[in-house]
Design a protein around this motif. Structure first.
Motif, PDB file in Angstrom:
ATOM      1  N   ILE A 131      28.669 -12.614 -99.310  1.00 15.67           N
ATOM      2  CA  ILE A 131      28.257 -14.022 -99.305  1.00 15.67           C
ATOM      3  C   ILE A 131      28.886 -14.740-100.492  1.00 15.67           C
ATOM      4  O   ILE A 131      29.447 -15.839-100.358  1.00 15.67           O
ATOM      5  CB  ILE A 131      26.723 -14.135 -99.352  1.00 15.67           C
ATOM      6  N   PHE A 132      28.818 -14.125-101.669  1.00 20.55           N
ATOM      7  CA  PHE A 132      29.456 -14.703-102.854  1.00 20.55           C
ATOM      8  C   PHE A 132      30.964 -14.842-102.647  1.00 20.55           C
ATOM      9  O   PHE A 132      31.570 -15.834-103.050  1.00 20.55           O
ATOM     10  CB  PHE A 132      29.185 -13.829-104.088  1.00 20.55           C
ATOM     11  N   THR A 133      31.570 -13.825-102.022  1.00 21.88           N
ATOM     12  CA  THR A 133      33.019 -13.828-101.806  1.00 21.88           C
ATOM     13  C   THR A 133      33.445 -15.002-100.935  1.00 21.88           C
ATOM     14  O   THR A 133      34.461 -15.656-101.203  1.00 21.88           O
ATOM     15  CB  THR A 133      33.475 -12.503-101.150  1.00 21.88           C
ATOM     16  N   VAL A 134      32.667 -15.283 -99.891  1.00 24.33           N
ATOM     17  CA  VAL A 134      32.984 -16.401 -98.998  1.00 24.33           C
ATOM     18  C   VAL A 134      32.902 -17.734 -99.750  1.00 24.33           C
ATOM     19  O   VAL A 134      33.773 -18.594 -99.604  1.00 24.33           O
ATOM     20  CB  VAL A 134      32.029 -16.405 -97.786  1.00 24.33           C
ATOM     21  N   ILE A 135      31.870 -17.899-100.571  1.00 21.46           N
ATOM     22  CA  ILE A 135      31.704 -19.144-101.335  1.00 21.46           C
ATOM     23  C   ILE A 135      32.855 -19.322-102.319  1.00 21.46           C
ATOM     24  O   ILE A 135      33.444 -20.410-102.434  1.00 21.46           O
ATOM     25  CB  ILE A 135      30.356 -19.143-102.081  1.00 21.46           C
TER      26      ILE A 135
END
Length: 308
Positions: free
Chosen positions: A106-110
């Motif tokens: 999730i952090f990677t996508v953001i």
């Protein structure tokens, strides 16, 4: 399925089982036998030496313009990641830590949206919302007094996942330009330089004479397993499967941690981990899993219709 692909999937399964067990093994050492920062020193230093020995057989120069990026990758992917991972785990529940780490995609996508300008679809927005809600709620539950979780420890684990997500985005062009061992040696070297002044004192004051055979075995596992061996197996697997496939195996980690905690709580009377597995934590886990699934999967039929 070819034999290489099968081996790759078995490698990824092994990696995440190793990681899942590490939450409990490392937790058993900290802080009673060794401070978290001292364990960080041994983990980065020990694995770094092993990678350096391996790299002697694969000589490759890096361009001067890439050294700054390697230094940043060492700061985020090794020093910050390991420091907050071990210090967070020493304060919180191994179950909480294993679940929070699964929010990393999730952090990677953001981060990819802001740094790489990757598009944000409605499906991804919903995924980030669900997964983020699960992670925030789980971090807050660390302050509830149930089990061995803690708010500060959960925040540290979240920082660990966030720093590694930044690392994954920044290291991507380097991995396509250089051999994986070259990148790892450089990042671990920089990582060791960063953590040295913060961790060396804790290591010096560690009384290794108090270590039992079980403690030494656990220490050997933490240095060799989730650091050195896991990186090697990941490198092998990524030759035959996509990174998205590899990242999906992160779901194995909380499952392994929960099974081990449940087994200890069942067989050991008055286990310190009683209360670590609750309905509310399982619901947080489901929210994070659902979020990561929406982020990493192809557009679902409902979202295709809504965007057409």
């Amino acid at each position: 399925m070819s034999s290489n692909k099968l081996s790759a999937h078995l490698s990824l399964l092994s990696v995440n089982i190793i990681y899942g067990a590490n939450y409990l093994v490392a937790k058993g050492l900290m802080p009673g036998k060794i401070e978290a920062s001292a364990l960080v020193f041994l983990r980065i230093g020990g694995a770094g030496i092993l990678f350096l020995i391996l790299h002697l057989f694969i000589k490759e120069r890096v361009e001067r313009k890439d050294i700054a990026r390697l230094a940043l990758c060492g700061l985020l992917g090794v020093a910050t990641n390991q420091f907050f991972s071990m210090n967070g785990l020493s304060l919180t529940s191994p179950v909480d830590a294993a679940i929070i780490v699964t929010a990393m995609p999730i952090f990677t996508v953001i981060i990819s949206y802001f740094l790489l300008k990757e598009p944000f679809t409605s499906q991804r927005i919903l995924g980030v919302t669900l997964g983020g809600a699960g992670a925030v709620l789980l971090i807050y539950l660390g302050n509830s007094g149930l089990g061995t979780g803690s708010l500060l420890g959960n925040i540290f684990i979240c920082i660990n996942a966030l720093s590694f997500a930044f690392y994954l985005v920044l290291v991507k062009p380097l991995m396509s330009k250089y051999k994986p061992t070259t990148v790892i040696v450089w990042t671990f070297s920089f990582g060791f330089l960063y953590i040295f002044p913060f961790c060396i004192e804790k290591l010096i004051h560690t009384d290794f004479t108090l270590f039992t055979t079980t403690n030494w075995t656990s220490l050997f596992y933490v240095v060799l397993g989730p650091t050195f061996l896991a990186y090697l197996l990941n490198m092998f697997a990524l030759q035959y499967v996509k990174p998205t496939v590899a990242s999906s195996y992160i779901y194995v980690q909380p499952a392994v941690a929960m099974l081990l905690v449940a087994a200890i709580s069942y067989f050991v009377i008055n286990s310190q981990y009683e209360g670590d597995i609750t309905i509310s934590k399982l619901l947080c886990c489901i929210l994070i899993f659902a979020g990561v699934y929406l982020i990493s999967s192809a557009p679902l039929r409902w979202f295709k219709k809504s965007t057409s």
